[in-house]
Design a protein around this motif. Sequence first.
Motif, PDB file in Angstrom:
ATOM      1  N   GLU A  52      46.098  25.735  43.173  1.00  0.00           N
ATOM      2  CA  GLU A  52      45.341  26.785  43.570  1.00  0.00           C
ATOM      3  C   GLU A  52      45.791  28.034  42.983  1.00  0.00           C
ATOM      4  O   GLU A  52      45.022  28.905  42.609  1.00  0.00           O
ATOM      5  CB  GLU A  52      45.659  27.059  45.131  1.00  0.00           C
ATOM      6  N   MET A  53      47.261  28.138  42.756  1.00  0.00           N
ATOM      7  CA  MET A  53      47.656  29.426  41.874  1.00  0.00           C
ATOM      8  C   MET A  53      46.984  29.333  40.379  1.00  0.00           C
ATOM      9  O   MET A  53      46.731  30.459  40.025  1.00  0.00           O
ATOM     10  CB  MET A  53      49.086  29.393  41.724  1.00  0.00           C
ATOM     11  N   GLN A  54      46.734  28.250  39.765  1.00  0.00           N
ATOM     12  CA  GLN A  54      46.229  28.179  38.780  1.00  0.00           C
ATOM     13  C   GLN A  54      44.613  28.553  38.488  1.00  0.00           C
ATOM     14  O   GLN A  54      44.418  29.225  37.569  1.00  0.00           O
ATOM     15  CB  GLN A  54      46.305  26.670  38.094  1.00  0.00           C
ATOM     16  N   LYS A  55      43.993  28.293  39.661  1.00  0.00           N
ATOM     17  CA  LYS A  55      42.827  28.749  39.861  1.00  0.00           C
ATOM     18  C   LYS A  55      42.582  30.303  39.895  1.00  0.00           C
ATOM     19  O   LYS A  55      41.703  31.106  39.377  1.00  0.00           O
ATOM     20  CB  LYS A  55      41.947  28.290  41.041  1.00  0.00           C
ATOM     21  N   LEU A  56      43.605  30.922  40.267  1.00  0.00           N
ATOM     22  CA  LEU A  56      43.724  32.420  40.537  1.00  0.00           C
ATOM     23  C   LEU A  56      44.088  33.017  39.336  1.00  0.00           C
ATOM     24  O   LEU A  56      44.169  34.230  39.471  1.00  0.00           O
ATOM     25  CB  LEU A  56      44.434  32.743  41.562  1.00  0.00           C
ATOM     26  N   GLN A  57      44.696  32.319  38.252  1.00  0.00           N
ATOM     27  CA  GLN A  57      45.007  32.915  37.044  1.00  0.00           C
ATOM     28  C   GLN A  57      44.133  34.047  36.445  1.00  0.00           C
ATOM     29  O   GLN A  57      44.581  35.133  36.171  1.00  0.00           O
ATOM     30  CB  GLN A  57      45.435  31.933  35.983  1.00  0.00           C
ATOM     31  N   PRO A  58      42.781  33.940  36.250  1.00  0.00           N
ATOM     32  CA  PRO A  58      41.929  34.883  35.892  1.00  0.00           C
ATOM     33  C   PRO A  58      42.011  36.126  36.657  1.00  0.00           C
ATOM     34  O   PRO A  58      41.914  37.295  36.138  1.00  0.00           O
ATOM     35  CB  PRO A  58      40.655  34.323  35.838  1.00  0.00           C
ATOM     36  N   GLU A  59      42.041  36.052  37.874  1.00  0.00           N
ATOM     37  CA  GLU A  59      41.963  37.229  38.897  1.00  0.00           C
ATOM     38  C   GLU A  59      43.264  37.771  38.770  1.00  0.00           C
ATOM     39  O   GLU A  59      43.510  39.023  38.789  1.00  0.00           O
ATOM     40  CB  GLU A  59      41.746  36.835  40.236  1.00  0.00           C
ATOM     41  N   MET A  60      44.426  37.046  38.657  1.00  0.00           N
ATOM     42  CA  MET A  60      45.852  37.445  38.427  1.00  0.00           C
ATOM     43  C   MET A  60      45.990  38.441  37.305  1.00  0.00           C
ATOM     44  O   MET A  60      46.549  39.627  37.136  1.00  0.00           O
ATOM     45  CB  MET A  60      46.917  36.504  38.681  1.00  0.00           C
ATOM     46  N   LYS A  61      45.125  37.898  36.175  1.00  0.00           N
ATOM     47  CA  LYS A  61      45.472  38.557  34.932  1.00  0.00           C
ATOM     48  C   LYS A  61      44.588  39.886  35.017  1.00  0.00           C
ATOM     49  O   LYS A  61      44.945  40.938  34.390  1.00  0.00           O
ATOM     50  CB  LYS A  61      44.782  37.684  33.752  1.00  0.00           C
ATOM     51  N   LYS A  62      43.570  40.077  35.718  1.00  0.00           N
ATOM     52  CA  LYS A  62      42.855  41.105  35.796  1.00  0.00           C
ATOM     53  C   LYS A  62      43.613  42.429  36.620  1.00  0.00           C
ATOM     54  O   LYS A  62      43.355  43.414  36.118  1.00  0.00           O
ATOM     55  CB  LYS A  62      41.301  40.810  36.569  1.00  0.00           C
ATOM     56  N   LEU A  63      44.250  41.853  37.708  1.00  0.00           N
ATOM     57  CA  LEU A  63      45.021  42.547  38.306  1.00  0.00           C
ATOM     58  C   LEU A  63      46.174  43.202  37.537  1.00  0.00           C
ATOM     59  O   LEU A  63      46.832  44.426  37.546  1.00  0.00           O
ATOM     60  CB  LEU A  63      45.770  42.189  39.804  1.00  0.00           C
ATOM     61  N   GLN A  64      46.874  42.191  36.741  1.00  0.00           N
ATOM     62  CA  GLN A  64      47.896  42.755  35.872  1.00  0.00           C
ATOM     63  C   GLN A  64      47.581  43.944  34.831  1.00  0.00           C
ATOM     64  O   GLN A  64      48.223  44.681  34.622  1.00  0.00           O
ATOM     65  CB  GLN A  64      48.620  41.585  35.062  1.00  0.00           C
ATOM     66  N   ASN A  65      46.133  43.773  34.405  1.00  0.00           N
ATOM     67  CA  ASN A  65      45.837  44.778  33.401  1.00  0.00           C
ATOM     68  C   ASN A  65      45.290  46.021  33.993  1.00  0.00           C
ATOM     69  O   ASN A  65      45.491  47.048  33.304  1.00  0.00           O
ATOM     70  CB  ASN A  65      44.524  44.145  32.647  1.00  0.00           C
ATOM     71  N   LEU A  66      44.780  45.820  35.306  1.00  0.00           N
ATOM     72  CA  LEU A  66      44.363  47.035  35.928  1.00  0.00           C
ATOM     73  C   LEU A  66      45.387  47.945  36.620  1.00  0.00           C
ATOM     74  O   LEU A  66      45.493  49.019  36.554  1.00  0.00           O
ATOM     75  CB  LEU A  66      43.521  46.501  36.976  1.00  0.00           C
ATOM     76  N   TYR A  67      46.578  47.157  37.076  1.00  0.00           N
ATOM     77  CA  TYR A  67      47.565  47.924  37.579  1.00  0.00           C
ATOM     78  C   TYR A  67      49.057  47.554  36.598  1.00  0.00           C
ATOM     79  O   TYR A  67      50.096  47.782  37.224  1.00  0.00           O
ATOM     80  CB  TYR A  67      47.939  47.432  39.135  1.00  0.00           C
ATOM     81  N   ARG A  68      48.837  47.867  35.463  1.00  0.00           N
ATOM     82  CA  ARG A  68      49.968  47.517  34.552  1.00  0.00           C
ATOM     83  C   ARG A  68      51.083  48.625  34.479  1.00  0.00           C
ATOM     84  O   ARG A  68      52.152  48.187  34.368  1.00  0.00           O
ATOM     85  CB  ARG A  68      49.527  47.180  33.129  1.00  0.00           C
ATOM     86  N   ASN A  69      50.782  49.744  34.973  1.00  0.00           N
ATOM     87  CA  ASN A  69      51.605  50.964  34.854  1.00  0.00           C
ATOM     88  C   ASN A  69      51.919  51.318  36.587  1.00  0.00           C
ATOM     89  O   ASN A  69      52.546  52.222  36.740  1.00  0.00           O
ATOM     90  CB  ASN A  69      50.793  52.176  34.429  1.00  0.00           C
ATOM     91  N   ASP A  70      51.731  50.484  37.410  1.00  0.00           N
ATOM     92  CA  ASP A  70      51.913  50.721  38.805  1.00  0.00           C
ATOM     93  C   ASP A  70      52.557  49.284  39.322  1.00  0.00           C
ATOM     94  O   ASP A  70      51.739  48.556  39.860  1.00  0.00           O
ATOM     95  CB  ASP A  70      50.759  51.423  39.518  1.00  0.00           C
ATOM     96  N   ARG A  71      53.662  49.058  39.379  1.00  0.00           N
ATOM     97  CA  ARG A  71      54.270  47.779  39.925  1.00  0.00           C
ATOM     98  C   ARG A  71      53.990  47.488  41.418  1.00  0.00           C
ATOM     99  O   ARG A  71      53.729  46.413  41.714  1.00  0.00           O
ATOM    100  CB  ARG A  71      55.729  47.668  39.489  1.00  0.00           C
ATOM    101  N   GLN A  72      54.160  48.674  41.999  1.00  0.00           N
ATOM    102  CA  GLN A  72      54.060  48.499  43.679  1.00  0.00           C
ATOM    103  C   GLN A  72      52.705  48.226  43.980  1.00  0.00           C
ATOM    104  O   GLN A  72      52.646  47.416  44.717  1.00  0.00           O
ATOM    105  CB  GLN A  72      54.480  50.017  44.267  1.00  0.00           C
ATOM    106  N   LYS A  73      51.842  48.698  43.241  1.00  0.00           N
ATOM    107  CA  LYS A  73      50.404  48.689  43.711  1.00  0.00           C
ATOM    108  C   LYS A  73      49.930  47.062  43.256  1.00  0.00           C
ATOM    109  O   LYS A  73      49.092  46.344  43.855  1.00  0.00           O
ATOM    110  CB  LYS A  73      49.511  49.624  42.748  1.00  0.00           C
ATOM    111  N   LEU A  74      50.529  46.867  42.149  1.00  0.00           N
ATOM    112  CA  LEU A  74      50.277  45.348  41.660  1.00  0.00           C
ATOM    113  C   LEU A  74      51.025  44.441  42.551  1.00  0.00           C
ATOM    114  O   LEU A  74      49.924  43.396  42.925  1.00  0.00           O
ATOM    115  CB  LEU A  74      50.996  45.154  40.182  1.00  0.00           C
ATOM    116  N   GLU A  77      48.491  44.192  45.697  1.00  0.00           N
ATOM    117  CA  GLU A  77      47.159  43.520  45.315  1.00  0.00           C
ATOM    118  C   GLU A  77      47.228  41.987  45.138  1.00  0.00           C
ATOM    119  O   GLU A  77      46.590  41.321  45.371  1.00  0.00           O
ATOM    120  CB  GLU A  77      46.559  44.219  44.102  1.00  0.00           C
ATOM    121  N   MET A  78      48.447  41.835  44.617  1.00  0.00           N
ATOM    122  CA  MET A  78      48.707  40.277  44.300  1.00  0.00           C
ATOM    123  C   MET A  78      48.893  39.483  45.813  1.00  0.00           C
ATOM    124  O   MET A  78      48.327  38.738  46.154  1.00  0.00           O
ATOM    125  CB  MET A  78      49.937  40.146  43.453  1.00  0.00           C
ATOM    126  N   MET A  79      49.475  40.191  46.786  1.00  0.00           N
ATOM    127  CA  MET A  79      49.839  39.666  47.956  1.00  0.00           C
ATOM    128  C   MET A  79      48.445  39.559  48.660  1.00  0.00           C
ATOM    129  O   MET A  79      48.333  38.583  49.262  1.00  0.00           O
ATOM    130  CB  MET A  79      50.821  40.725  48.694  1.00  0.00           C
TER     131      MET A  79
END
Length: 251
Positions: A52-74, A77-79
Amino acid sequence: MIAINFFEQPARLLAWFYSLTHDYILSISMIALVVMLLTAPLVLKSTKGMLEMQKLQPEMKKLQNLYRNDRQKLNEEMMKLYQQHKVNPLASCLPLLLQMPVFFIMFRVLHGLTEKGADGTFAPKYLNTSSELYQSLVGETRMMSWGLDLARTPMSVITESFGEGIIYALLVVALGVLYYVQQRMVASRAAVSPSVSPMQQKLMQYLPVVFAVFLVFYLTGLVIYYMAQAVFRIGLNFYITHRFYKGEESL
């Protein structure tokens, strides 16, 4: 006293299996089967969670790119993403964490059963003195089953007599082979698990084999336990491969 009581329960279960089989190796193997049956649901759940985590990889990468400068917000959103898809990122760690206490319990129980008194013979701990297992061990100096002394370490037998120690050495080699087969089955699923790096795959493949080699310094009874466990895990891995990775209903 609390520690003694803690080890009495697995020793009692071992004694019950011995009353059914009258064989040390079969009794130890049945303990391995019980542990496997208890942990199998966790292994299946963790496998499903990893997929299931592997299925979420595309969405996780989007979040990482979107919040790459805000670790707390990332992290927030991951949670949310995990909660939305009911995925526990730590579920895969639980089966691995359980292996260490099981190793410690079996180590202590087997050492307790073959502990020697002042006269140099076994004075088994953790057992009811009326049990068949206690009666079979008390006053003895060897824990013989299928021609093997389970109360000795492979290294001590090899050191004392190389000819006699060959069979004990082969046991450790066989355990290493079983671990290798088991990890090869896991590695064969790597193509479906691109999140696992080649370095991690190699580490997962050979680390258990190294562990098998270290068991040459532990009681042969413990080697037997892990051999039985490895056989059962190979069967479980076969089921996991065909249930989760193959066929139309695979994840």
